[in-house]
Design an enzyme around this catalytic site. Structure first.
Site, PDB file in Angstrom:
ATOM      1  N   SER A  54       0.831  -1.201   0.000  1.00 34.73           N
ATOM      2  CA  SER A  54       0.000   0.000   0.000  1.00 34.73           C
ATOM      3  C   SER A  54       0.861   1.244   0.000  1.00 34.73           C
ATOM      4  O   SER A  54       1.997   1.229   0.480  1.00 34.73           O
ATOM      5  CB  SER A  54      -0.907   0.016   1.233  1.00 34.73           C
ATOM      6  OG  SER A  54      -0.165   0.317   2.399  1.00 34.73           O
ATOM      7  N   ASP A  55       0.317   2.303  -0.514  1.00 34.59           N
ATOM      8  CA  ASP A  55       0.923   3.609  -0.319  1.00 34.59           C
ATOM      9  C   ASP A  55       0.783   3.933   1.171  1.00 34.59           C
ATOM     10  O   ASP A  55       0.006   3.296   1.880  1.00 34.59           O
ATOM     11  CB  ASP A  55       0.207   4.650  -1.177  1.00 34.59           C
ATOM     12  CG  ASP A  55       1.079   5.856  -1.490  1.00 34.59           C
ATOM     13  OD1 ASP A  55       2.061   6.091  -0.755  1.00 34.59           O
ATOM     14  OD2 ASP A  55       0.771   6.569  -2.460  1.00 34.59           O
TER      15      ASP A  55
END
Length: 148
Positions: A54-55
């Protein structure tokens, strides 16, 4: 599919080890918990063998079943929430094993785990040489567009 996925196909063919999902929604679902794009399209249809991270703080839930392998910068949802999902039988250990393998294989292949990070300047990637390499790679990878 034929419009948006060719860049991903090219990256997979080139051997990219990881892909980052972000904050946006795709067809009403956050990209980091979108089983259609992560699990079905990226991993199954395109054959991506690396891992999806994930960012920073882009996760809304532990989404391992949907195709997310690593939550960044820390396991906020993929810690207690994931542990509870495993205990309740909603996440299989084989799915966790798959995520671990997807993370470790590219790291091992790239030699990242060959040299221990002992927090010494030699393993620090913020030195002058690393900055010069990052700048060179960024310049080589840039595409300038002109509005007409």
């Amino acid at each position: 599919f034929e419009i948006y996925y060719p860049p991903f196909e090219g990256a997979i063919e080139a051997g990219v080890g990881s892909v980052m999902c972000s904050y946006n929604k795709i067809r009403g679902k956050y990209s980091c918990e979108n089983a259609e794009t992560l699990q079905r399209d990226l991993k199954e249809r395109l054959g991506f063998k690396g891992w999806v991270m994930s960012d920073w703080l882009a996760t809304q839930s532990q989404s391992i079943n949907e195709g997310l392998d690593q939550e960044m910068p820390a396991g906020l949802a993929m810690s207690v929430e994931l542990k509870a999902a495993i205990a309740a039988g909603r996440v299989k250990i084989s799915k966790v094993d798959d995520s671990v393998q997807r993370i470790l294989v590219p790291l091992i292949t790239a030699g990242i785990l060959d040299k221990p990070n002992n927090n010494k300047i030699g393993t620090n990637v913020t030195g002058a040489e690393s900055r010069a390499t990052a700048r060179r790679l960024a310049a080589e990878g840039m595409v300038l567009l002109q509005n007409d």
